[in-house]
Design an enzyme around this catalytic site. Structure first.
Site, PDB file in Angstrom:
ATOM      1  N   CYS A   2       0.804  -1.228   0.000  1.00  0.00           N
ATOM      2  CA  CYS A   2       0.000   0.000   0.000  1.00  0.00           C
ATOM      3  C   CYS A   2       0.838   1.280   0.000  1.00  0.00           C
ATOM      4  O   CYS A   2       1.986   1.276   0.423  1.00  0.00           O
ATOM      5  CB  CYS A   2      -0.870   0.049   1.238  1.00  0.00           C
ATOM      6  SG  CYS A   2      -1.816  -1.434   1.497  1.00  0.00           S
ATOM      7  N   ARG A  27       2.025   1.192  -6.008  1.00  0.00           N
ATOM      8  CA  ARG A  27       2.151   0.364  -4.798  1.00  0.00           C
ATOM      9  C   ARG A  27       0.855  -0.375  -4.473  1.00  0.00           C
ATOM     10  O   ARG A  27       0.850  -1.308  -3.677  1.00  0.00           O
ATOM     11  CB  ARG A  27       2.519   1.237  -3.599  1.00  0.00           C
ATOM     12  CG  ARG A  27       3.861   1.884  -3.714  1.00  0.00           C
ATOM     13  CD  ARG A  27       4.138   2.688  -2.465  1.00  0.00           C
ATOM     14  NE  ARG A  27       4.341   1.826  -1.323  1.00  0.00           N
ATOM     15  CZ  ARG A  27       5.525   1.415  -0.902  1.00  0.00           C
ATOM     16  NH1 ARG A  27       6.603   1.813  -1.517  1.00  0.00           N
ATOM     17  NH2 ARG A  27       5.628   0.637   0.142  1.00  0.00           N
ATOM     18  N   TRP A  76      -3.377  -2.000  -1.500  1.00  0.00           N
ATOM     19  CA  TRP A  76      -3.147  -3.263  -2.197  1.00  0.00           C
ATOM     20  C   TRP A  76      -3.523  -4.331  -1.193  1.00  0.00           C
ATOM     21  O   TRP A  76      -2.799  -4.613  -0.236  1.00  0.00           O
ATOM     22  CB  TRP A  76      -1.680  -3.377  -2.610  1.00  0.00           C
ATOM     23  CG  TRP A  76      -1.502  -4.440  -3.618  1.00  0.00           C
ATOM     24  CD1 TRP A  76      -1.640  -4.326  -4.967  1.00  0.00           C
ATOM     25  CD2 TRP A  76      -1.189  -5.800  -3.358  1.00  0.00           C
ATOM     26  NE1 TRP A  76      -1.436  -5.541  -5.560  1.00  0.00           N
ATOM     27  CE2 TRP A  76      -1.157  -6.460  -4.606  1.00  0.00           C
ATOM     28  CE3 TRP A  76      -0.942  -6.546  -2.214  1.00  0.00           C
ATOM     29  CZ2 TRP A  76      -0.891  -7.815  -4.734  1.00  0.00           C
ATOM     30  CZ3 TRP A  76      -0.672  -7.892  -2.339  1.00  0.00           C
ATOM     31  CH2 TRP A  76      -0.648  -8.512  -3.594  1.00  0.00           C
ATOM     32  N   ASN A 102       0.193   0.555   6.221  1.00  0.00           N
ATOM     33  CA  ASN A 102       0.827  -0.280   5.212  1.00  0.00           C
ATOM     34  C   ASN A 102       1.573  -1.370   5.969  1.00  0.00           C
ATOM     35  O   ASN A 102       2.354  -1.071   6.868  1.00  0.00           O
ATOM     36  CB  ASN A 102       1.795   0.576   4.382  1.00  0.00           C
ATOM     37  CG  ASN A 102       2.646  -0.264   3.452  1.00  0.00           C
ATOM     38  OD1 ASN A 102       2.276  -1.371   3.078  1.00  0.00           O
ATOM     39  ND2 ASN A 102       3.801   0.272   3.080  1.00  0.00           N
ATOM     40  N   GLY A 103       1.326  -2.627   5.620  1.00  0.00           N
ATOM     41  CA  GLY A 103       1.989  -3.721   6.335  1.00  0.00           C
ATOM     42  C   GLY A 103       0.970  -4.780   6.713  1.00  0.00           C
ATOM     43  O   GLY A 103      -0.139  -4.789   6.197  1.00  0.00           O
ATOM     44  N   GLU A 487      11.597 -21.736 -17.062  1.00  0.00           N
ATOM     45  CA  GLU A 487      11.315 -20.345 -16.685  1.00  0.00           C
ATOM     46  C   GLU A 487      12.405 -19.408 -17.216  1.00  0.00           C
ATOM     47  O   GLU A 487      12.114 -18.305 -17.676  1.00  0.00           O
ATOM     48  CB  GLU A 487      11.182 -20.259 -15.151  1.00  0.00           C
ATOM     49  CG  GLU A 487      10.982 -18.865 -14.580  1.00  0.00           C
ATOM     50  CD  GLU A 487       9.724 -18.145 -15.055  1.00  0.00           C
ATOM     51  OE1 GLU A 487       8.893 -18.754 -15.739  1.00  0.00           O
ATOM     52  OE2 GLU A 487       9.610 -16.942 -14.766  1.00  0.00           O
ATOM     53  N   LYS A 491      11.593 -16.327 -19.684  1.00  0.00           N
ATOM     54  CA  LYS A 491      11.957 -14.935 -19.377  1.00  0.00           C
ATOM     55  C   LYS A 491      12.679 -14.313 -20.570  1.00  0.00           C
ATOM     56  O   LYS A 491      12.390 -13.204 -20.974  1.00  0.00           O
ATOM     57  CB  LYS A 491      12.874 -14.830 -18.151  1.00  0.00           C
ATOM     58  CG  LYS A 491      12.281 -15.009 -16.789  1.00  0.00           C
ATOM     59  CD  LYS A 491      11.409 -13.879 -16.312  1.00  0.00           C
ATOM     60  CE  LYS A 491      10.008 -13.990 -16.773  1.00  0.00           C
ATOM     61  NZ  LYS A 491       9.043 -14.822 -16.196  1.00  0.00           N
ATOM     62  N   GLU A 494      10.291 -13.806 -23.626  1.00  0.00           N
ATOM     63  CA  GLU A 494       9.264 -12.794 -23.361  1.00  0.00           C
ATOM     64  C   GLU A 494       9.779 -11.379 -23.588  1.00  0.00           C
ATOM     65  O   GLU A 494       9.092 -10.549 -24.165  1.00  0.00           O
ATOM     66  CB  GLU A 494       8.810 -12.863 -21.893  1.00  0.00           C
ATOM     67  CG  GLU A 494       7.755 -13.876 -21.577  1.00  0.00           C
ATOM     68  CD  GLU A 494       7.395 -13.859 -20.088  1.00  0.00           C
ATOM     69  OE1 GLU A 494       6.202 -13.844 -19.791  1.00  0.00           O
ATOM     70  OE2 GLU A 494       8.307 -13.867 -19.224  1.00  0.00           O
ATOM     71  N   HIS A 510      18.013 -36.047 -27.185  1.00  0.00           N
ATOM     72  CA  HIS A 510      16.878 -36.515 -27.986  1.00  0.00           C
ATOM     73  C   HIS A 510      16.356 -35.428 -28.920  1.00  0.00           C
ATOM     74  O   HIS A 510      15.194 -35.441 -29.296  1.00  0.00           O
ATOM     75  CB  HIS A 510      15.761 -37.006 -27.065  1.00  0.00           C
ATOM     76  CG  HIS A 510      16.177 -38.158 -26.203  1.00  0.00           C
ATOM     77  ND1 HIS A 510      16.487 -39.398 -26.709  1.00  0.00           N
ATOM     78  CD2 HIS A 510      16.398 -38.241 -24.868  1.00  0.00           C
ATOM     79  CE1 HIS A 510      16.842 -40.210 -25.724  1.00  0.00           C
ATOM     80  NE2 HIS A 510      16.809 -39.519 -24.592  1.00  0.00           N
ATOM     81  N   LYS A 609      -0.123  -8.326 -18.979  1.00  0.00           N
ATOM     82  CA  LYS A 609       0.117  -8.764 -17.598  1.00  0.00           C
ATOM     83  C   LYS A 609      -0.979  -9.725 -17.147  1.00  0.00           C
ATOM     84  O   LYS A 609      -0.716 -10.676 -16.421  1.00  0.00           O
ATOM     85  CB  LYS A 609       0.159  -7.527 -16.693  1.00  0.00           C
ATOM     86  CG  LYS A 609       0.524  -7.820 -15.258  1.00  0.00           C
ATOM     87  CD  LYS A 609       1.995  -8.123 -15.126  1.00  0.00           C
ATOM     88  CE  LYS A 609       2.368  -8.693 -13.776  1.00  0.00           C
ATOM     89  NZ  LYS A 609       3.493  -9.625 -13.886  1.00  0.00           N
TER      90      LYS A 609
HETATM   91  C1  G6P Z   1       0.649 -13.727 -18.847  1.00  0.00           C
HETATM   92  C2  G6P Z   1       1.805 -13.005 -18.177  1.00  0.00           C
HETATM   93  C3  G6P Z   1       2.728 -14.017 -17.510  1.00  0.00           C
HETATM   94  C4  G6P Z   1       1.965 -14.877 -16.540  1.00  0.00           C
HETATM   95  C5  G6P Z   1       0.761 -15.551 -17.217  1.00  0.00           C
HETATM   96  C6  G6P Z   1      -0.159 -16.196 -16.195  1.00  0.00           C
HETATM   97  O1  G6P Z   1       1.112 -14.476 -19.899  1.00  0.00           O
HETATM   98  O2  G6P Z   1       2.506 -12.250 -19.130  1.00  0.00           O
HETATM   99  O3  G6P Z   1       3.761 -13.335 -16.826  1.00  0.00           O
HETATM  100  O4  G6P Z   1       2.809 -15.850 -16.011  1.00  0.00           O
HETATM  101  O5  G6P Z   1      -0.024 -14.580 -17.906  1.00  0.00           O
HETATM  102  O6  G6P Z   1      -0.698 -15.180 -15.407  1.00  0.00           O
HETATM  103  P1  G6P Z   1      -1.256 -15.365 -13.960  1.00  0.00           P
HETATM  104  O7  G6P Z   1      -1.717 -13.980 -13.572  1.00  0.00           O
HETATM  105  O8  G6P Z   1      -2.420 -16.323 -14.074  1.00  0.00           O
HETATM  106  O9  G6P Z   1      -0.188 -15.893 -13.119  1.00  0.00           O
END
Ligand code: G6P
Length: 614
Positions: A2, A27, A76, A102-103, A487, A491, A494, A510, A609
Site C-alpha cells: 500500500c 504500490r 493493495w 501499510n503492512g 522459466e 523470461k 518474453e 533426444h 500482464k
Molecule cells: C501472462 C503473463 C505471464 C503470466 C501468465 C499467467 O502471460 O505475461 O507473466 O505468467 O499470464 O498469469 P497469472 O496472472 O495467471 O499468473
C-alpha cells in the site's frame, strides 16, 4: 504494497494528497481513501483507482476546502477484498481518529477478538482496523494522554509490520506516524511537511527528507517534527537530500519495474513467510487453508492448473509435494485441462495458481474442476481477484503489486507458498518434525542468499552483453531445476524476443543437441545435487560440439569452471529450495540481454500482464 501520503502545512491538503496518491499508485490500486482535518474530520474512501476517489471528491470536494492537514492511502489488499469498506482510512467508533496502514498486523485476529469482547464493532475485514480501535481503547481509558502516547502504547501490543499515519480531530494540528518494517519518509518543506511511504510524492515539493528507521515514531505539526523511538527515546535524525528524478523514483530508483521487482525478492520472500513459517515449532501456519488441511492431506491426487510462469511454479510444486508429502501430483496447462475432458473427481484436490487471479484459462479450469466435484484451492497474488473469490480456500502470495509484465517476484513467492504447502501436507504423515524444521530453516535462509546473488548484478550484465545478439538459446536443468530451465527460457523470449527453449538436461540428446553450434549459448544449472555429475557430462557434450556454455554453479565448485565459458556462483542450499536461487541469475540475464537490445522490458510486445481472454 500500500501507499501512504500525509500533508500538514498551510496549503489546501486534499489536492496535494490526491496528487501524492497518484504517484504511489503503483504500490496499490484496488481502493483509495483520504481523511482531512478542517475543524471536523472528513473521511472519503472508494474502491478502485485514485481516479475513482477523485471523481467522488469532485462531487463533494467543497467539504474538504480549508483543510490544511490530512492523510491518504492507496491500497493493495492483503486482508479483506478490495471494497469501499476495506479501504483506508479506518476510523474509531466516535469518528474522531483516522488511521492508514501499510503492512500486516500478524496478531490481528487475537487483538480483534479481544476488542470485540470489549464491545468494539468492526466495519472492515482488514487487519489494519484493529489499530485504530486499539488506540481508541487506550485513549478512552486515559483521556489525559496525548494522541502520540496512545499510539505508542497501542503499538506495544502489535506484532508484524507497519507504517502508519494517525490523525485526530481532538488534536487537529498534528500527524502521528510510526514505522516497523514498512517504509516511511518525511519531506521537509517551508513551514509544511509531507509524509509518504517512499519519496515519489515528496520529490516535487522538496528534496529534503528524513527516513524513519524501524521502531521509530514521529509527531509532525505545521512548524516542527520530532522523532522518537517507540520506547519514547528522542532521536537525532539526519536530513537527506534527494538527488533523483521523479521518473526514477516511481520505480524506486531502478531503471525498470522489472529490475525493481527482481531486487525486491529478498524482502518479498520474507513477507511471504512472515507469520507463516514457525521454525521452532516445526510447522507452518497457513490461515487460508487451515480448516481444509485434513481434507487436503487425504487427497488421492493433486492436480495443479496454471498458465505461463505460474505453470512453472506449479511444476516445482509437483516436485515438492511428491518429494515430501508423497501425494501424486499432475500439472496441467489450464488451457489444456479445460478442453480435454479431464478425469477429476471429489477425491482430487485441484490447485490453481495465478499471479493476477484473473487469467481466463485458469479461471475456466477452476470452474470445471468445481463442476466435477473436486476441492479447489487457489494460490493468488491479487487479493479479492476472481480466482481468489471462486476457490474454496487458498493462500495469497503477498508479493505486492507486480507491474513488469514478465513475472519475477510473484514466481518466487508462489514457489515459497508451494514449499510451505508441501510442509503442511507432510506434517504428521510423511516426514519427521526434525526434517520439517530443517527444511523450514533452509527456506528461511533463502532471502539472504538471494541478496548475495543480486550483488552479482554487474557481473551478470557483462555476461549478458556477450550474448545479446544470440538468435537462439537453450536452458538446461534437472530435478527441481528443470522447471527453472523452462522459466529461464520463458523470461528470455518474453522480453528480448530471442528464441529460447528449456529442457530437462538429459533430454538434450533426444533433439536439441542437433541445434548446437558455435553460436548457440547453452545455459546450464549445474549446482551440487544428486544429478551434478550427469550435468557435467551434458556440459561436456555441448562443449564438444562447440556450444557456448554459461553455468550456474554452487560456490566453491571447481569442476564447472573448467568446462564452462562463464560461471555464476550461487550459495549452496538444499535441492528443494534451490529453484528460488537458480532462477535469479536467469531473471537478471534476461533483463540485461533485453535492455541491451533496446527492448521495452516492462511492456514487451504482444504480451499482457493479465490475460483475461482465451
Ligand atoms: C501472462 C503473463 C505471464 C503470466 C501468465 C499467467 O502471460 O505475461 O507473466 O505468467 O499470464 O498469469 P497469472 O496472472 O495467471 O499468473
Amino acid at each position: 504494497m500500500c501507499g501512504i501520503v500525509g500533508y500538514i502545512g498551510r496549503r489546501e491538503a486534499a489536492p496535494l494528497l490526491l496528487n501524492g496518491l497518484k504517484r504511489l499508485e503503483y504500490r496499490g490500486y484496488d481502493s483509495a481513501g483520504i481523511a482531512v482535518l478542517n475543524g471536523d474530520m472528513q473521511v472519503f474512501k472508494r474502491k478502485g483507482s485514485v481516479g475513482n476517489l477523485e471523481e467522488m471528491l469532485n462531487v463533494s470536494g467543497t467539504v474538504m476546502l480549508g483543510a490544511t492537514a490530512g492523510i491518504a492511502h492507496t491500497r493493495w489488499a492483503t486482508h479483506g477484498d478490495p471494497s469501499d469498506r476495506n479501504a483506508h482510512p479506518h476510523m474509531n467508533v466516535t469518528g474522531d481518529i483516522a488511521l492508514i496502514h501499510n503492512g500486516i498486523v500478524e496478531n490481528y485476529s487475537t487483538l480483534k477478538q479481544d476488542l470485540i469482547s470489549q464491545g468494539y464493532v468492526f466495519n472492515s475485514d482488514t487487519d489494519s482496523e484493529v489499530l485504530v480501535h486499539l488506540i481508541d481503547r487506550i485513549w478512552k481509558s486515559d483521556p489525559s494522554l496525548e494522541l502520540e502516547a496512545a499510539v505508542r502504547q497501542a503499538l506495544r501490543h502489535v506484532e508484524g509490520a507497519y507504517g502508519i499515519c494517525v490523525v485526530s480531530s481532538r488534536e487537529p494540528d498534528k500527524i502521528v506516524v510510526a514505522r516497523k518494517g514498512s517504509p516511511l519518509v518525511i519531506g521537509i518543506g517551508n513551514n509544511e511537511f509531507f509524509i509518504a511511504s517512499d519519496a515519489a510524492p515528496i520529490v516535487e515539493h522538496t528534496n529534503k527528507v528524513v527516513y524513519l528507521s524501524d521502531g521509530e515514531m514521529a509527531v509532525i505539526t505545521r512548524d516542527n517534527y520530532t522523532v522518537k523511538t517507540i520506547e519514547n527515546v528522542e532521536q537525532e535524525k539526519r536530513v537527506t537530500e534527494l538527488d533523483f528524478s521523479l521518473e526514477k523514483i516511481e520505480k524506486g530508483g531502478y531503471e525498470h519495474f522489472m529490475l525493481k521487482e527482481i531486487f525486491e525478492q529478498p524482502e518479498v520472500m520474507r513477507d511471504v513467510m512472515r507469520g507463516r513459517v514457525r521454525i521452532d515449532e516445526g510447522r507452518v501456519q497457513l490461515g487460508g487453508i487451515e480448516d481444509y488441511l485434513d481434507r487436503l492431506k487425504q487427497a488421492k491426487r493433486v492436480v495443479i492448473c496454471a498458465c505461463g510462469t505460474s505453470w512453472h511454479a506449479g511444476l516445482i510444486g509437483e516436485y515438492l509435494i511428491e518429494e515430501f508429502a508423497r501425494i501424486p501430483v499432475e500439472v496441467d496447462y489450464a488451457s489444456e485441462f479445460r478442453y480435454r475432458n479431464p478425469i477429476v473427481s471429489s477425491d482430487d484436490v485441484v490447485i490453481v495458481i495465478s499471479q493476477s487471479g484473473e487469467t481466463a484459462d485458469t479461471l475456466a479450469a477452476l470452474r470445471l474442476a468445481k463442476e466435477k466435484g473436486a476441492m479447489v484451492m487457489g494460490i493468488c497474488n491479487v487479493v479479492g481477484s476472481t480466482i481468489a473469490r471462486e476457490t474454496l480456500c487458498g493462500m495469497y502470495t503477498h508479493a505486492g503489486p507486480e507491474v513488469g509484465v514478465a513475472s519475477t517476484k510473484a514466481f518466487t513467492a508462489q514457489v515459497i507458498v508451494l514449499f510451505m504447502l508441501a510442509m503442511a501436507l507432510s506434517k504428521g504423515r510423511t516426514i519427521s518434525h526434525d526434517e520439517i524444521r530443517l527444511n523450514l530453516r533452509e527456506l528461511a535462509e533463502v532471502p539472504d542468499k538471494v541478496s548475495r546473488i543480486l550483488e552479482q548484478n554487474d557481473a551478470i550484465k557483462v555476461i549478458a552483453n556477450e550474448f545479446k545478439d544470440a538468435k537462439n538459446a537453450l536452458y538446461l536443468g534437472r530435478g527441481f531445476n528443470f522447471p527453472v530451465a523452462l522459466e529461464g527460457a520463458l523470461k528470455l523470449k518474453e522480453i528480448s524476443y530471442i528464441h529460447a527453449e528449456g529442457y530437462p538436461a538429459a533430454e538434450m540428446k533426444h533433439g536439441p543437441i542437433a541445434l548446437i553450434d558455435e553460436d548457440m549459448p547453452v545455459f546450464f544449472i549445474a549446482t551440487r545435487d544428486n544429478t551434478y555429475t550427469k550435468i557435467l557430462s551434458n556440459i561436456e557434450e555441448v562443449r564438444s560440439r562447440k556450444g557456448r556454455v554459461i553455468a550456474i554453479a554452487s560456490e566453491g565448485d571447481r569442476e564447472v569452471s573448467r568446462l564452462a565459458e562463464h560461471v555464476i556462483y550461487i550459495p549452496q542450499a538444499s535441492g528443494p529450495v534451490m529453484p528460488l536461487l537458480t532462477v535469479v541469475p536467469f531473471q537478471l540475464l534476461a533483463y540485461h540481454i533485453a535492455t541491451l537490445r533496446g527492448c521495452n522490458v516492462d511492456r514487451p510486445r504482444n504480451l499482457a500482464k493479465s490475460v483475461t481472454v482465451e
